[in-house]
Write an enzyme that holds these catalytic residues in place. Structure first.
Site, PDB file in Angstrom:
ATOM      1  N   GLU A  82       0.759  -1.156  -0.046  1.00  0.00           N
ATOM      2  CA  GLU A  82       0.117  -0.076   0.011  1.00  0.00           C
ATOM      3  C   GLU A  82       0.923   1.238  -0.063  1.00  0.00           C
ATOM      4  O   GLU A  82       0.658   2.197  -0.863  1.00  0.00           O
ATOM      5  CB  GLU A  82      -0.789  -0.116   1.162  1.00  0.00           C
ATOM      6  CG  GLU A  82      -1.689   1.285   1.466  1.00  0.00           C
ATOM      7  CD  GLU A  82      -1.609   1.549   2.925  1.00  0.00           C
ATOM      8  OE1 GLU A  82      -0.754   2.760   2.899  1.00  0.00           O
ATOM      9  OE2 GLU A  82      -2.156   1.025   3.944  1.00  0.00           O
ATOM     10  N   HIS A  83       1.978   1.188   0.708  1.00  0.00           N
ATOM     11  CA  HIS A  83       2.749   2.346   0.852  1.00  0.00           C
ATOM     12  C   HIS A  83       3.583   2.527  -0.515  1.00  0.00           C
ATOM     13  O   HIS A  83       3.747   3.665  -1.151  1.00  0.00           O
ATOM     14  CB  HIS A  83       3.886   2.122   1.980  1.00  0.00           C
ATOM     15  CG  HIS A  83       3.425   2.685   3.169  1.00  0.00           C
ATOM     16  ND1 HIS A  83       4.223   3.458   3.909  1.00  0.00           N
ATOM     17  CD2 HIS A  83       2.511   2.171   4.050  1.00  0.00           C
ATOM     18  CE1 HIS A  83       3.564   3.725   5.342  1.00  0.00           C
ATOM     19  NE2 HIS A  83       2.894   2.815   5.145  1.00  0.00           N
ATOM     20  N   GLU A 137       6.090   3.945  11.401  1.00  0.00           N
ATOM     21  CA  GLU A 137       4.499   3.973  11.622  1.00  0.00           C
ATOM     22  C   GLU A 137       4.419   2.739  12.812  1.00  0.00           C
ATOM     23  O   GLU A 137       3.596   3.118  13.861  1.00  0.00           O
ATOM     24  CB  GLU A 137       3.824   3.538  10.342  1.00  0.00           C
ATOM     25  CG  GLU A 137       2.291   3.399  10.411  1.00  0.00           C
ATOM     26  CD  GLU A 137       1.622   3.110   9.308  1.00  0.00           C
ATOM     27  OE1 GLU A 137       2.135   3.070   8.150  1.00  0.00           O
ATOM     28  OE2 GLU A 137       0.486   2.741   9.428  1.00  0.00           O
ATOM     29  N   LEU A 155     -20.912   2.935  30.500  1.00  0.00           N
ATOM     30  CA  LEU A 155     -20.911   1.543  29.917  1.00  0.00           C
ATOM     31  C   LEU A 155     -21.231   1.855  28.263  1.00  0.00           C
ATOM     32  O   LEU A 155     -22.042   2.766  28.036  1.00  0.00           O
ATOM     33  CB  LEU A 155     -22.067   0.910  30.556  1.00  0.00           C
ATOM     34  CG  LEU A 155     -22.396  -0.317  30.186  1.00  0.00           C
ATOM     35  CD1 LEU A 155     -22.871  -1.357  31.333  1.00  0.00           C
ATOM     36  CD2 LEU A 155     -23.499  -0.496  28.893  1.00  0.00           C
ATOM     37  N   PRO A 188     -19.319  25.181   4.254  1.00  0.00           N
ATOM     38  CA  PRO A 188     -19.734  24.191   5.354  1.00  0.00           C
ATOM     39  C   PRO A 188     -20.842  23.369   4.667  1.00  0.00           C
ATOM     40  O   PRO A 188     -21.736  23.747   4.214  1.00  0.00           O
ATOM     41  CB  PRO A 188     -20.153  24.888   6.628  1.00  0.00           C
ATOM     42  CG  PRO A 188     -19.660  26.249   6.433  1.00  0.00           C
ATOM     43  CD  PRO A 188     -19.745  26.563   4.885  1.00  0.00           C
ATOM     44  N   LYS A 189     -20.571  21.940   5.159  1.00  0.00           N
ATOM     45  CA  LYS A 189     -21.709  21.087   4.474  1.00  0.00           C
ATOM     46  C   LYS A 189     -22.744  20.983   5.500  1.00  0.00           C
ATOM     47  O   LYS A 189     -23.936  20.506   5.247  1.00  0.00           O
ATOM     48  CB  LYS A 189     -21.068  19.640   4.433  1.00  0.00           C
ATOM     49  CG  LYS A 189     -20.102  19.867   3.231  1.00  0.00           C
ATOM     50  CD  LYS A 189     -19.876  18.394   2.385  1.00  0.00           C
ATOM     51  CE  LYS A 189     -19.289  18.880   1.391  1.00  0.00           C
ATOM     52  NZ  LYS A 189     -18.054  19.519   1.040  1.00  0.00           N
ATOM     53  N   LEU A 198     -25.168  22.466   8.994  1.00  0.00           N
ATOM     54  CA  LEU A 198     -25.526  23.695   9.899  1.00  0.00           C
ATOM     55  C   LEU A 198     -24.313  23.645  11.153  1.00  0.00           C
ATOM     56  O   LEU A 198     -24.025  24.610  11.492  1.00  0.00           O
ATOM     57  CB  LEU A 198     -26.780  23.320  10.325  1.00  0.00           C
ATOM     58  CG  LEU A 198     -27.283  24.356  11.494  1.00  0.00           C
ATOM     59  CD1 LEU A 198     -27.683  25.634  10.612  1.00  0.00           C
ATOM     60  CD2 LEU A 198     -28.443  23.960  12.297  1.00  0.00           C
ATOM     61  N   SER A 199     -24.183  22.351  11.605  1.00  0.00           N
ATOM     62  CA  SER A 199     -23.070  22.362  12.978  1.00  0.00           C
ATOM     63  C   SER A 199     -21.701  22.939  12.586  1.00  0.00           C
ATOM     64  O   SER A 199     -21.061  23.568  13.131  1.00  0.00           O
ATOM     65  CB  SER A 199     -23.178  21.185  13.217  1.00  0.00           C
ATOM     66  OG  SER A 199     -22.791  20.285  12.441  1.00  0.00           O
TER      67      SER A 199
HETATM   68 ZN   LIG Z   1       0.900   2.782   6.505  1.00  0.00          ZN
END
Ligand SMILES: [Zn+2]
Length: 1046
Positions: free
Chosen positions: A72-73, A150, A321, A869-870, A872-873
């Site tokens: 992946e890297h 990593e 909990l 902003p997508k 309201l918050s």
């Molecule tokens: Zn990685």
């Protein structure tokens, strides 16, 4: 239908939220089997894509553990079409985007976002990952270091440690037993010992498992669906299909006598006490339309009257909990109940488990209840109907993952997780039947096991200490035969759930082109209200933010701690109310700052004002009376402070920056020293005083009437006056705002601390620029935008110095600067040298930019500024941060964008020569270092251990750092900070580092290394408070407006 495409499902067939009007959807499958969801949003400024491959670490060969992750890297580092290892990252960041990827056992996901005009160019580069990777030889070795960094970064992270531990305990031949993260050893020594060539293995893995029919893709762009489709065909039709590749079907690794009825004790890194019960349960994901798992976890995790949590809290055993169902692509499911215990609770673990089985027994006897299911259904329906837009990248990643599940028709992916259309009694019963002692694993995490357990074992990679034993048979029998108790019963109907659904469309108005900003609606000596009626989203939602500025909290950390404990106890007192409101779509929270605390409410607006009033009312009359509870919360808070010291070095280094820069900022150590002296009596004395002198600022935003907001504000004011006898602040509220220190020109201040546990270094370098103006802010941002990618390439990719790396602007209390940060296994002086080397290259990086490239950077940044902003918050949060900071610059980003357009290369170079270059007239450098914990064999005199830069320098001297220290300079420790014109004056104080090998000369040091660097002041400080007491502070940020009520 076009030649390369098989299937087609178009927009009108998708189940969409009625609020989702801008986005159009199409599903296609290419002839090579690749499944693709296309999302067209004509107005979007951001495009995104995510490709998910149904393979991962579970396929790692035994000869190269971590291969899938390493692959992946490697895909990022050059393809046949774009062989330059930086091409992809450069293209994305220069066009205002970001990218990342992640590898799990059976899923590897790649995604990016980018300015919407550049989707095509990004897809061209991105798709080459999946058609023609290079796995360049020269990168292969270097990138192993990145994987190793990593791994190091996660070494002390309990999440990674525990995850690895539990999988290491399953049968050795189960694919989940694999160590999928990989490190230097597994990627070099292990393959070498087997005579395996890693690069060849990369090609093998890729050609075997990276097959088009195991891939799913989601693309979001501003193009029409037809255009998106032809782009997809152009770039992804060539992805190869390998008929033999298939998804690895995994069975549950936690079944069978070697796994269940076990009690696993774990010694965590952080000081916590957790009891976790886990059960093997049926695979319910394919029953997503009836969500039996949610029904069960809703009841077991309930926090109202009759709940398990309430019952356990009465005995003061449990603080919190939660319960959840973990269903992933491994084709098995696990049900978890996780409880945070008190000290006493840890002594009563088995009794707690008894209460759990009593609750389960009650559920079984009562049977599944349609009335409870209907409540869940109602809230899920509304939450879907008023669903606000997700970010493009989040939408793309989520959908690409869901496309893998064959049992989810593609038309359902947008609503997935919110279906309750089939109340299936039998499924629920079957699920509850699995919650038995015979099917349970008990996991207990507590620091004390380190001392109390004799037979501890050690996990191989992370070194986690643990033990495993059988659950005592006599308890298993007790749990099987447990009796019902009257305190445990099903929840009553939730009064916060409105009877009628809110109207479909609040307003026929179109969203305002230029959204209005909050207006000052009320201003008295105690309260100030900012109000904005929603003019963009038209959902029945609102946000209320309240900040209580309390001067007492600034006087001493003690008051800060007591205020924090008051809020925690108040939240506990209001638990049922807050929880019921949350189930009904209104979430609330509290945060506390150095100079006050904040309450936040957001969600469905109908009952929000009522909730805010009730909370405020209770806050003004609440006098904590339960000492035992106080002690439990104090203990929890104290442990959380201790745990904060165990955070990753880069986080600690960046919080050091705030501590160094801001006035009245308490360190975690300050808080820890004080908390042990805060007792219950102190709290009782403090509470009546706390609100006696206060200023409150409120933002009411969304679907709420102005009169209602004003009325609430007046109600708050009256309540404060009558119940707490509150008076206005004696001085201007401005005096209670935080201020930033002023670093003298041409100076370099160094401060260091030693980590108590972490094995790596972190260095953050702050170059102070000065007070923000719109133009200088845009300039600093553009400078960072241009530097960020080459900085990462040079320091992370080429020099391989670390994995976590930033080059950003930092703004505190109205003052801005550049902020460079690196976490590394290399000593901090090596990191510092790398930073300086990079900064020297910046002028040539800027010079080399063509006008076109500069324009691209500006456009990318402008896109980030003007991104709407997508939700309201999100909009509310933007305004709120202006209110909190006291700048009230509500049009900040459009002003920045305006200035950005006219910035030139010349200005960037001038900025560099003024503030950044070595010897620049306004270079003001602050270096904050975090050093690794000492190993047991090394020891420093006790007084050097912590908070003592002497230790920093002992470390540096050991490593030898000719580049880092100015030539000819002796190591010096000095507390007096001298200005340039005043180098020799002032008393000096020799710190505890007097025992260091190089003796202290007690004076400031001048750079003498080269001609142009003369007269720079080099300072090492041992105490930030002393430093702050010697320096002046910038004035408080001036508000952009005068407070006139319209
Ligand atoms: Zn990685």
């Amino acid at each position: 239908m076009t030649p390369n495409t098989l299937k087609l499902v178009d927009s009108e067939e998708f189940l969409k939220s009625t609020n989702d009007t801008d986005r159009h959807y199409r599903f296609i499958q290419l002839t090579n089997g690749l499944k693709v969801l296309l999302v067209s949003d004509l107005a979007t400024k951001t495009a995104a894509a995510s490709l998910s491959v149904a393979t991962g670490g579970s396929r790692d060969p035994a000869t190269v553990p971590g291969l899938a992750h390493f692959l992946e890297h490697m895909l990022f580092l050059g393809t046949e079409r774009y062989p330059n290892e930086r091409d992809y990252s450069n293209y994305i960041t220069c066009h205002g985007g970001s990218y990342n990827a992640s590898t799990y056992y059976n899923d590897t996901n790649y995604y990016f976002s980018i300015s919407s005009e550049h989707l095509k160019g990004a897809l061209d580069r991105f798709s080459a990952f999946f058609t023609c990777p290079l796995f360049t030889e020269s990168c292969t070795e270097r990138e192993m270091n990145a994987v190793h960094e990593e791994f190091q970064k996660n070494l002390l992270n309990d999440l990674f440690r525990e995850n690895r531990l539990f999988y290491s305990l399953v049968s050795a031949d189960h694919p989940l037993n694999k160590f999928i993260s990989g490190n230097k050893h597994t990627l070099t020594d292990v393959p070498k010992s087997h005579g395996v060539n890693v690069r060849e293995e990369l090609f093998n893995f890729y050609s075997t498992h990276y097959s088009s029919h195991l891939m799913t893709l989601t693309i979001v762009g501003k193009e029409s669906l037809d255009d998106l489709q032809s782009m997809t065909q152009e770039y992804f039709s060539d992805v190869k299909r390998n008929e033999t590749a298939e998804v690895l079907k995994l069975s549950s690794p936690f079944e069978g006598p070697s796994q269940v009825m076990k009690e696993i004790h774990v010694v965590p890194m952080r000081d916590k006490r957790i009891l976790e019960l886990s059960f093997n349960v049926p695979y319910t994901l394919s029953h997503y339309r009836s969500s039996p798992d949610y029904y069960v976890s809703h009841l077991i995790g309930h926090e109202g009257c009759g709940s398990l949590l309430r019952y356990l809290q009465q005995s003061n055993w449990v603080l919190s909990l939660m319960s959840y169902n973990d269903n992933n692509d491994y084709a098995f499911e696990t049900f978890f109940v996780s409880m945070e215990l008190t000290d006493e609770g840890l002594e009563h673990m088995y009794d707690i488990v008894t209460a759990f089985f009593q609750y389960v027994k009650m559920m079984r006897e009562e049977g599944p209840q349609i009335r409870i299911y209907e409540e869940l259904k109602k809230m899920a329906e509304w939450s879907f109907r008023y669903k606000e837009k997700a970010s493009e990248a989040a939408l793309a990643s989520r959908c690409s993952k869901l496309l893998h599940y064959d049992f989810i028709p593609v038309e359902h992916v947008l609503k997935f997780g919110l279906f309750y259309d089939q109340f299936d009694k039998e499924l629920i019963e079957e699920y509850v039947k699995c919650l038995t002692p015979q099917n349970m694993r008990m996991i207990v995490k507590a620091k004390k096991f380190e001392k109390t357990e004799v037979d501890l074992q050690t996990e191989h990679y992370f070194g986690t200490k643990y033990s495993v034993k059988d659950v005592p048979q006599e308890w298993v029998e007790k749990w099987e035969q447990c009796e019902l108790v009257s305190e445990l019963y099903l929840p009553e109907p939730n009064p916060f759930i409105p009877d009628n659904s809110p109207p479909d469309q609040l307003d026929d108005k179109l969203p305002a082109e230029e959204p209005s900003v909050p207006e000052l609606a009320y201003n008295s000596e105690l309260c100030r209200l900012w109000y904005k009626q929603d003019d963009r989203f038209f959902v029945p939602k609102a946000v209320f933010e309240l900040v209580f500025r309390i001067p007492m909290m600034l006087w001493h950390p003690r008051y800060n701690i007591l205020a924090n404990l008051f809020i925690r106890l108040l939240q506990n007192d209001l638990q049922q109310l807050i929880y019921e409101a949350e189930l009904a779509g209104i979430s609330s929270g509290a945060a506390h700052w150095q100079n006050g605390f904040e309450l936040t409410f957001k969600g469905l607006s109908e009952k929000m004002v009522l909730l805010v009033k009730t909370v405020v009312d209770q806050m003004c009359s609440f006098n904590p009376a339960d000492e035992e509870k106080f002690n439990s919360y104090k203990d929890l808070y104290e442990r959380s402070l201790q745990n904060a010291l165990l955070a990753e070095p880069f986080k600690l280094a960046s919080s050091l920056a705030n501590l160094a820069l801001l006035s009245n900022f308490y360190s975690v150590e300050d808080m820890l020293c004080t908390i042990s002296r805060c007792n219950f009596e102190a709290l009782q004395l403090f509470v009546p005083q706390m609100l006696s002198c206060v200023h409150v600022e409120i933002l009411a935003h969304g679907n709420v009437k102005k009169e209602e907001a004003i009325e609430l504000c007046q109600y708050l004011e009256d309540t404060l006056k009558t119940k707490r006898n509150s008076k206005q602040l004696l001085m201007s509220e401005k005096l209670f705002r935080l201020r930033c220190i002023q670093i003298p020109d041409k100076s370099e201040i160094i401060y260091g601390e030693r980590s108590i546990a972490q094995p790596t270094h972190a260095l953050c370098t702050y170059l102070q620029v000065g007070p923000q103006t719109d133009r200088s802010s845009a300039l600093v941002d553009l400078y960072c935008q241009i530097c960020s990618d080459p900085f990462t390439a040079q320091v992370r990719t080429q020099k391989q110095l670390g994995y976590v790396i930033f080059f950003n602007s930092k703004r505190v209390a109205g003052i801005q600067g550049l902020f460079l940060l690196l976490q590394s296994s290399s000593p901090v002086h090596v990191c510092d040298a790398a930073f300086e080397q990079f900064l020297e290259c910046v002028p040539s990086i800027i010079e080399k930019l063509s006008e076109e490239e500069l324009a691209d950077f500006k456009k990318g940044l402008e896109k980030m500024y003007l991104e709407r902003p997508k939700k309201l918050s999100q909009e509310a949060y933007r305004y709120w941060s202006e209110i909190l900071s006291g700048s009230y610059h509500f049009k900040r980003y459009s002003s920045f964008a305006e200035e950005l357009r006219t910035l030139s290369k010349q200005e960037l170079i001038e900025f560099h020569n003024r503030h950044v270059a070595k010897g620049a007239p306004h270079r003001r450098k602050l270096s904050l270092a975090y050093l690794p914990a000492l190993k047991e064999s090394e020891s420093l005199p006790e007084e050097d251990e912590k908070k003592d830069v002497g230790a920093v320098f002992a470390e540096l001297a050991k490593c030898g750092s000719p580049d880092w220290l100015p030539n000819g300079a002796q190591i010096g420790v000095q507390m007096e900070l001298c200005s340039e014109s005043n180098v020799d004056s002032g008393e000096t104080e020799i710190g505890p580092a007097g025992d260091l090998p190089s003796k202290v000369n007690g004076l400031s040091l001048e750079h003498e290394s080269s001609g142009d660097k003369k007269n720079e002041i080099f300072e090492v400080v041992t105490c930030l408070d002393r430093l702050k007491s010697k320096l002046s502070f910038y004035p408080v940020t001036q508000p952009r407006l005068d407070f006139e009520v319209k």
